[in-house]
Enzyme design. Structure first.
Site, PDB file in Angstrom:
ATOM      1  N   LEU A  16      31.892  12.636 -13.965  1.00 57.09           N
ATOM      2  CA  LEU A  16      32.310  12.568 -15.303  1.00 57.09           C
ATOM      3  C   LEU A  16      31.551  11.621 -16.068  1.00 57.09           C
ATOM      4  O   LEU A  16      31.506  11.674 -17.368  1.00 57.09           O
ATOM      5  CB  LEU A  16      33.874  12.973 -15.564  1.00 57.09           C
ATOM      6  N   GLY A  22      32.116   1.308 -11.515  1.00 55.26           N
ATOM      7  CA  GLY A  22      32.456   2.569 -10.484  1.00 55.26           C
ATOM      8  C   GLY A  22      32.123   3.749 -11.218  1.00 55.26           C
ATOM      9  O   GLY A  22      31.421   3.674 -12.544  1.00 55.26           O
ATOM     10  N   ASP A 133      41.051  -4.138 -24.939  1.00 53.55           N
ATOM     11  CA  ASP A 133      39.936  -3.492 -24.909  1.00 53.55           C
ATOM     12  C   ASP A 133      40.088  -2.042 -25.394  1.00 53.55           C
ATOM     13  O   ASP A 133      39.152  -1.263 -24.661  1.00 53.55           O
ATOM     14  CB  ASP A 133      39.360  -3.579 -23.356  1.00 53.55           C
TER      15      ASP A 133
HETATM   16  C1  400 Z   1      36.504   4.930 -19.963  1.00 54.20           C
HETATM   17  C2  400 Z   1      35.663   4.589 -18.834  1.00 54.20           C
HETATM   18  C3  400 Z   1      36.517   4.719 -17.562  1.00 54.20           C
HETATM   19  N1  400 Z   1      36.460   6.470 -17.592  1.00 54.20           N
HETATM   20  C4  400 Z   1      37.646   6.745 -17.129  1.00 54.20           C
HETATM   21  O1  400 Z   1      38.546   5.804 -16.346  1.00 54.20           O
HETATM   22  C5  400 Z   1      38.218   8.022 -17.063  1.00 54.20           C
HETATM   23  C6  400 Z   1      39.129   8.712 -16.787  1.00 54.20           C
HETATM   24  C7  400 Z   1      39.234  10.106 -16.958  1.00 54.20           C
HETATM   25  N2  400 Z   1      40.056  11.374 -16.687  1.00 54.20           N
HETATM   26  N3  400 Z   1      39.462  12.205 -17.347  1.00 54.20           N
HETATM   27  C8  400 Z   1      38.294  11.970 -17.867  1.00 54.20           C
HETATM   28  N4  400 Z   1      37.273  12.934 -18.377  1.00 54.20           N
HETATM   29  C9  400 Z   1      36.070  12.771 -18.804  1.00 54.20           C
HETATM   30  O2  400 Z   1      35.412  11.943 -18.206  1.00 54.20           O
HETATM   31  C10 400 Z   1      35.296  13.950 -19.140  1.00 54.20           C
HETATM   32  C11 400 Z   1      34.051  13.917 -19.616  1.00 54.20           C
HETATM   33  C12 400 Z   1      33.380  14.709 -20.499  1.00 54.20           C
HETATM   34  C13 400 Z   1      34.063  16.010 -20.530  1.00 54.20           C
HETATM   35  N5  400 Z   1      33.534  16.788 -21.029  1.00 54.20           N
HETATM   36  C14 400 Z   1      32.048  17.029 -21.399  1.00 54.20           C
HETATM   37  C15 400 Z   1      31.467  17.739 -22.665  1.00 54.20           C
HETATM   38  N6  400 Z   1      32.055  19.094 -22.640  1.00 54.20           N
HETATM   39  C16 400 Z   1      31.706  19.679 -23.925  1.00 54.20           C
HETATM   40  C17 400 Z   1      33.805  19.000 -22.384  1.00 54.20           C
HETATM   41  C18 400 Z   1      34.045  18.492 -21.375  1.00 54.20           C
HETATM   42  C19 400 Z   1      35.304  16.070 -19.977  1.00 54.20           C
HETATM   43  C20 400 Z   1      35.753  15.068 -19.425  1.00 54.20           C
HETATM   44  C21 400 Z   1      37.898  10.684 -17.609  1.00 54.20           C
HETATM   45  S1  400 Z   1      37.138   9.394 -17.654  1.00 54.20           S
HETATM   46  C22 400 Z   1      35.671   4.342 -16.565  1.00 54.20           C
HETATM   47  C23 400 Z   1      35.911   3.045 -15.948  1.00 54.20           C
HETATM   48  C24 400 Z   1      35.321   2.495 -15.122  1.00 54.20           C
HETATM   49  C25 400 Z   1      34.413   3.405 -14.122  1.00 54.20           C
HETATM   50  C26 400 Z   1      34.310   4.706 -14.495  1.00 54.20           C
HETATM   51  C27 400 Z   1      35.027   5.185 -15.589  1.00 54.20           C
END
Ligand code: 400
Length: 273
Positions: A16, A22, A133
């Site tokens: 995602l 990570g 942050d």
């Molecule tokens: C904020 C950064 C943090 N992220 C989390 O903890 C994250 C926790 C978490 N829960 N759900 C997420 N959803 C997505 O990332 C996501 C991305 C794109 C999506 N779409 C693409 C476009 N489309 C049109 C609709 C669907 C849908 C869901 C994320 S990220 C992180 C920190 C460290 C390592 C990795 C990630």
């Protein structure tokens, strides 16, 4: 009844997003078919940067926080080389992608997101947690477009006045730039930065170099472009948050009562994109 989880409990799907240490994957818990986001963090990376205590704090903080605008951490498990966080899945993805796509947000959207953030921060501060942050990359949207604060990697329990340089420069409050002791009100400053960025599409103190951004932050060199046309109430709220003296920044309670928020924010925190 803390259940012991393992990787065998999940079908792991597409990546995602990725952050500093990570990646996050779409995953489904096999028995319940419940969709989650599985954040995979490599132990050697964490050990290499001595961030074990920080990661433990992130996990303890995010597990304890229960708020509609704070992304849930359902649990965690680890194997020899990785730590896995079982996080709430936010179907709408990152708010900053929406911001980049639209250029800037409407006053209704901006006020709704600022109101949601303010409520979430009031809840966190009530639990003695300073996020430190808050930036568009850490803000997610659920399937209804409700804002969710993610990634408490830099948050602290307010007892420790210790500071570590963290977060991207644009969002740093003057006291953090000056490495002074800081308190909850850094998050109030950041709300001002975000409100400006939601309405204009760029953060207020953006500059060519880090040094120039520092200078603009310390001077609170705040100017409002003539386009897009932003209401006087919105500028008033921003001007009452981007105040160098942290004790003079508008309180979270006063933000919720500000005329621009009262007039423009959607009560349920959901607005049609
Ligand atoms: C904020 C950064 C943090 N992220 C989390 O903890 C994250 C926790 C978490 N829960 N759900 C997420 N959803 C997505 O990332 C996501 C991305 C794109 C999506 N779409 C693409 C476009 N489309 C049109 C609709 C669907 C849908 C869901 C994320 S990220 C992180 C920190 C460290 C390592 C990795 C990630």
């Amino acid at each position: 009844s803390k259940r012991q989880w393992s990787l065998a409990d999940f079908d792991v799907g597409k990546p995602l997003g990725k952050g500093k240490f990570g990646r996050v994957y779409l995953a489904r818990e096999i028995k319940s078919k419940y969709i989650v986001a599985l954040k995979v963090i490599f132990k050697e990376q964490i050990e290499k940067y001595g961030l074990q205590h920080q990661l433990r704090r992130e996990m303890e903080i995010q597990t304890a926080l229960r708020h509609p605008n704070v992304l849930r951490l359902h649990g965690w498990f680890h194997d020899d080389e990785r730590i896995f966080l079982i996080l709430e899945y936010a179907h709408g993805g990152e708010l900053y992608r929406e911001l980049r796509k639209l250029g800037h947000l409407s006053e209704t959207q901006a006020a709704t997101y600022i109101h949601s953030l303010t409520k979430a921060l009031a809840y966190c501060h009530d639990k003695h947690v300073i996020h430190r942050d808050i930036k568009p990359e850490n803000l997610l949207l659920d399937h209804e477009g409700r804002l969710k604060i993610a990634d408490f990697g830099w948050s602290v329990q307010s007892r420790s006045k210790r500071h570590t340089m963290c977060g991207t420069l644009d969002y740093l409050a003057p006291e953090m730039v000056e490495k002074k002791a800081h308190d909850y009100s850094v998050d109030n400053w950041t709300l001002g930065i975000l409100c400006y960025e939601f309405l204009y599409g760029v953060p207020p103190f953006e500059a060519e170099s880090q040094k120039d951004t520092f200078k603009r932050i310390l001077k609170v060199d705040l100017t409002f472009p003539s386009t897009p046309d932003v209401s006087a109430e919105a500028k008033d709220l921003i001007s009452r948050l981007l105040v160098k003296d942290s004790s003079k920044r508008l309180s979270l309670q006063k933000i919720m009562e500000h005329p621009w928020i009262v007039k423009n924010a959607k009560p349920m925190g959901i607005c049609p994109t």
